[in-house]
Structures are given as structure tokens and as C-alpha cells.
Enzyme design. Structure first.
Site, PDB file in Angstrom:
ATOM      1  N   HIS A  87      -3.884  -8.456  -7.229  1.00 43.29           N
ATOM      2  CA  HIS A  87      -4.781  -7.287  -6.537  1.00 43.29           C
ATOM      3  C   HIS A  87      -5.908  -7.897  -5.482  1.00 43.29           C
ATOM      4  O   HIS A  87      -6.968  -8.159  -5.895  1.00 43.29           O
ATOM      5  CB  HIS A  87      -5.611  -6.624  -7.520  1.00 43.29           C
ATOM      6  N   HIS A  91      -2.094  -8.028  -1.074  1.00 40.92           N
ATOM      7  CA  HIS A  91      -1.473  -6.786  -1.627  1.00 40.92           C
ATOM      8  C   HIS A  91      -1.707  -5.555  -0.838  1.00 40.92           C
ATOM      9  O   HIS A  91      -0.903  -4.649  -0.707  1.00 40.92           O
ATOM     10  CB  HIS A  91      -1.776  -6.527  -3.119  1.00 40.92           C
ATOM     11  N   HIS A 128      -7.183   1.286  -1.797  1.00 40.80           N
ATOM     12  CA  HIS A 128      -6.643   1.726  -3.271  1.00 40.80           C
ATOM     13  C   HIS A 128      -7.003   0.620  -4.397  1.00 40.80           C
ATOM     14  O   HIS A 128      -7.065   1.379  -5.383  1.00 40.80           O
ATOM     15  CB  HIS A 128      -5.271   2.198  -3.106  1.00 40.80           C
ATOM     16  N   ASP A 129      -7.145  -0.559  -3.973  1.00 38.90           N
ATOM     17  CA  ASP A 129      -7.507  -1.618  -5.179  1.00 38.90           C
ATOM     18  C   ASP A 129      -8.783  -2.215  -4.682  1.00 38.90           C
ATOM     19  O   ASP A 129      -9.249  -3.409  -4.941  1.00 38.90           O
ATOM     20  CB  ASP A 129      -6.444  -2.611  -5.342  1.00 38.90           C
ATOM     21  N   ASP A 244       2.850   1.068  -3.751  1.00 37.51           N
ATOM     22  CA  ASP A 244       2.037   0.278  -4.654  1.00 37.51           C
ATOM     23  C   ASP A 244       3.052  -0.400  -5.587  1.00 37.51           C
ATOM     24  O   ASP A 244       2.832  -1.535  -5.835  1.00 37.51           O
ATOM     25  CB  ASP A 244       1.004   1.020  -5.667  1.00 37.51           C
ATOM     26  N   GLN A 297      11.076  -6.879 -17.356  1.00 33.66           N
ATOM     27  CA  GLN A 297      11.040  -6.664 -16.125  1.00 33.66           C
ATOM     28  C   GLN A 297      12.010  -5.522 -15.949  1.00 33.66           C
ATOM     29  O   GLN A 297      11.874  -4.580 -15.293  1.00 33.66           O
ATOM     30  CB  GLN A 297      11.569  -7.712 -15.133  1.00 33.66           C
ATOM     31  N   PHE A 300      10.650  -2.234 -17.122  1.00 32.98           N
ATOM     32  CA  PHE A 300       9.679  -1.527 -16.046  1.00 32.98           C
ATOM     33  C   PHE A 300      10.549  -1.110 -15.062  1.00 32.98           C
ATOM     34  O   PHE A 300      10.047   0.173 -14.608  1.00 32.98           O
ATOM     35  CB  PHE A 300       8.743  -2.816 -15.552  1.00 32.98           C
TER      36      PHE A 300
END
Length: 373
Positions: A87, A91, A128-129, A244, A297, A300
Site C-alpha cells: 500500500h 500501488h 484511496h489508500d 484496486d 490465490q 481469492f
């Protein structure tokens, strides 16, 4: 022309200008290469370039010098807690570029009722982060962090990033939207807030469910002559969510790079949790399989990422390259289902993945269309 116009303002060199040619158009854009060419300013360079590419500086009378100062301040904000593995400003730049790509390469842009929406989308992606501490919302709550107390345990980090971003904009030195009306500024603020809050993974199925309930086919979207602001906001929430999580749609060696960065950040959180005697969060325990585990993974991708991209692609099209690459990446993790990629073998794995991508060229346009549907 966009590169030429941006050159003087942000100091774009000849080598950097070559990196920018496909920015905002390429699902597989190499943001790491741009980072190296920009001397560590990928977020500022990317966002300023895209403001010009979408002609926002002219159509909205944006003060580009103040925009650059604002973005430099934001980029510095991504380093306020040190160098996060994942983050970070790189990114953020990657998400900004992918947000622009999704808007430009799909018919979603037709559903955005103004240039104001496009600017808000780029702004939301950039912040956003912002000032992410490298630990997740659950950690802030479990440790009774001051941020959790400030935001009553609700979407802690997302709310914090928004507060910091709009706080910077309060300074006249950084107010690049000074020529907008109060009504326009209010609209931008509303869109940015909704988009950033939607990136909270705990609200993933709610956002996706609302989107699927609103649109069920391409034909239904084509029949809509003018979308309401509510519908535009729903599109933009989906766009930022895909951007994202979009490293999963990159070439496999790029995807592995980001997955490695994420695992290291998770493990660092787990180390702190162990030191404090807290239960270690999922995927954060160094002694157990993390994000570089094939089964983890695959789960996800199957549960979160693929359904997200498939739902959006069914309505707006244009995602064939991303969906095809998702399939390639899933096949890789399937081949690693019972294995963990050791850090010591990552360079070898990246070389193997480059070969894997080259061997995947048999994915024809027909295959991509089938994946999209």
C-alpha cells in the site's frame, strides 16, 4: 500531444515519455518501469498525464500547477508511515492508470454523465489508500487505535484516507479545483467518498450485488439514454474496485510481483500481532501459507476477482484482455495448488511466468469473448 503538453509542467524526460505512450489504454501497463523512469514520482506523473489525456484541465479549468502540488503532497503522504511493501504510492499510481484504462477501453465511459465524474474517479484512485499504515482495518480495531476510535470502527482506513485527502485540498496552495462551483465541488466530493468507501473488501458483495441488480445485460445498458447520478456512482464504485484488485489481471510476472509485496506486508502485520499477543490475522502468519500459496490465490480469484470482472464485462464489454489474463494467472496458481512460492525462488518463477504468458498466445479472440461472457 499529451506528453508534449505535460513535459514542462512535470519534467518529463525523453525516456519517460516513451513509458507514457499507452498510459490509460493498456491493461498490462508496466507501472514499475514508469516508477524507475520518473525517479520515484509515479503517482504525480500518472495523474497529471491522465488529466491532460482526458482534457480535464481545459474542460474543467483545472489549475495544473496546483494539481501537481496537490499530487506531490499526496505522494509524500503514502510514505508517512515508512515504505509499505504494497500500500504505497506505486500501488496508487497503478490503480489510477487502471481506472483510466477501464473507463477508456469499455463503454462504461458512456455511462458517466460528465467530465466531472472522470476527474472524480482519477482523484479517488489517487487517494484511496492515502497514509495507509500497512495494517488492515481489523488491526486498527483490535488494537483500539486512535483511528478506530475516531471512525467508530467503521471503514477506518478508507475514512482516514478521505479525511487526509480533503484536508490537503482545504489548503489554497493545493486547491486545483478552485474554479469549480460549490455545486460541482460537492458532486466531486460525494463521488470520491462513495468510490473510496467501496474499496473496503468487507463491502465487496454488497457493491457487486447492487451492480448486478441494476444491470443484467448489455442490451439493458444500451437502452439507457441518460444515466442518473446514482447509476454513474455505481459504475464508478465498480471501476475503482476492479482497478484496486486489478494486479490479478496483469501479466503473470507482474501479478507475482504484487502478490509478493502484499504477502510481505501481511507478514509484517502478523509479526506485530504476535509481539502484542493478538490472534494473527488470516494470511499474516509467516509459519503458514500466505498469498503466495496456490490454493489461497485460487480461492481469492474464484470468489472475489473473477466474478467482479465478469459481471462488469458482461454489461460494458472491453475486458477481454483482462479476463483472458485472469484465466492464465488462475491456471498458474492451479499448478501451484499445493505449493508456496519461496522468496528465494521468485526470480526464477518470474522467468517461468514470462514463458507461461508467451505460451498462452493460443487464447484467441473467441476464447477471450467466451471468457468475457
Amino acid at each position: 500531444q499529451t506528453v508534449s503538453e505535460s513535459r514542462g509542467l512535470v519534467g518529463i524526460s525523453d525516456s519517460l515519455s516513451q513509458c507514457l505512450c499507452t498510459l490509460g489504454e493498456d491493461f498490462f501497463f508496466d507501472i514499475v518501469a514508469l516508477d524507475h523512469a520518473s525517479n520515484g514520482r509515479p503517482l504525480t506523473i500518472t495523474t497529471v498525464f491522465l488529466f491532460r489525456k482526458f482534457d480535464l484541465h481545459r474542460s474543467l479549468d483545472i489549475n495544473m500547477e496546483k494539481l501537481q502540488r496537490f499530487l506531490s503532497e499526496v505522494e509524500s503522504g503514502y510514505r508517512v508511515h515508512g515504505e509499505n511493501s504494497y500500500h504505497n504510492n506505486l500501488h496508487a499510481a497503478d490503480v489510477v492508470q487502471r481506472t483510466a484504462t477501464i473507463m477508456s477501453q469499455t463503454v462504461a465511459q458512456q455511462g458517466l454523465n460528465s467530465k466531472l465524474c472522470i476527474m472524480a474517479a482519477l482523484l479517488a484512485a489517487a487517494v484511496h489508500d492515502l497514509q495507509h499504515p500497512g495494517t488492515n482495518n481489523a488491526f486498527q480495531i483490535a488494537t483500539s487505535n486512535h483511528l478506530a476510535l475516531q471512525f467508530n470502527d467503521r471503514q477506518v482506513l478508507e475514512n482516514y484516507s478521505l479525511v487526509v485527502a480533503f484536508g490537503i485540498l482545504q489548503n489554497p496552495e493545493f486547491d486545483f479545483m478552485e474554479k469549480l462551483t460549490d455545486e460541482q465541488k460537492c458532486e466531486v466530493r460525494t463521488i470520491v467518498i462513495e468510490m473510496v468507501l467501496a474499496t473496503d473488501i468487507s463491502f465487496h458483495f454488497e457493491v457487486l450485488g447492487k451492480f448486478k441488480a441494476r444491470w443484467t445485460s448489455q442490451d439493458q445498458f444500451d437502452e439507457v439514454a441518460a444515466l442518473s447520478s446514482q447509476s454513474s456512482a455505481l459504475i464508478l464504485r465498480m471501476v475503482l474496485k476492479m482497478a484496486d484488485l486489478g494486479h490479478c489481471t496483469l501479466r503473470s510476472e507482474q501479478h507475482l510481483f504484487w502478490t509478493t509485496c502484499l504477502q510481505e506486508e501481511f507478514f509484517k502485520q502478523g509479526d506485530v500481532e504476535k509481539d502484542r499477543g493478538l490472534p494473527v490475522s488470516i494470511f499474516c502468519d509467516r509459519t503458514k501459507p500466505g498469498t503466495l500459496n496456490g490454493k489461497n490465490q485460487m480461492g481469492f480469484l474464484d470468489v472475489i476477482v473473477i466474478p467482479l470482472f465478469a459481471a462488469f464485462g458482461q454489461i460494458f464489454g472491453g475486458l477481454s484482455p483482462a479476463l483472458a489474463q485472469l484465466n492464465v494467472n488462475r491456471n498458474y496458481w492451479a499448478s501451484m495448488a499445493d505449493q508456496v512460492v519461496p522468496f528465494t525462488e521468485l526470480d526464477t518463477q518470474r522467468e517461468n511466468l514470462i514463458l507461461l504468458n508467451k505460451s498462452a498466445v493460443h487464447l484467441s479472440v473467441v476464447n477471450c469473448s467466451e471468457a468475457e461472457s
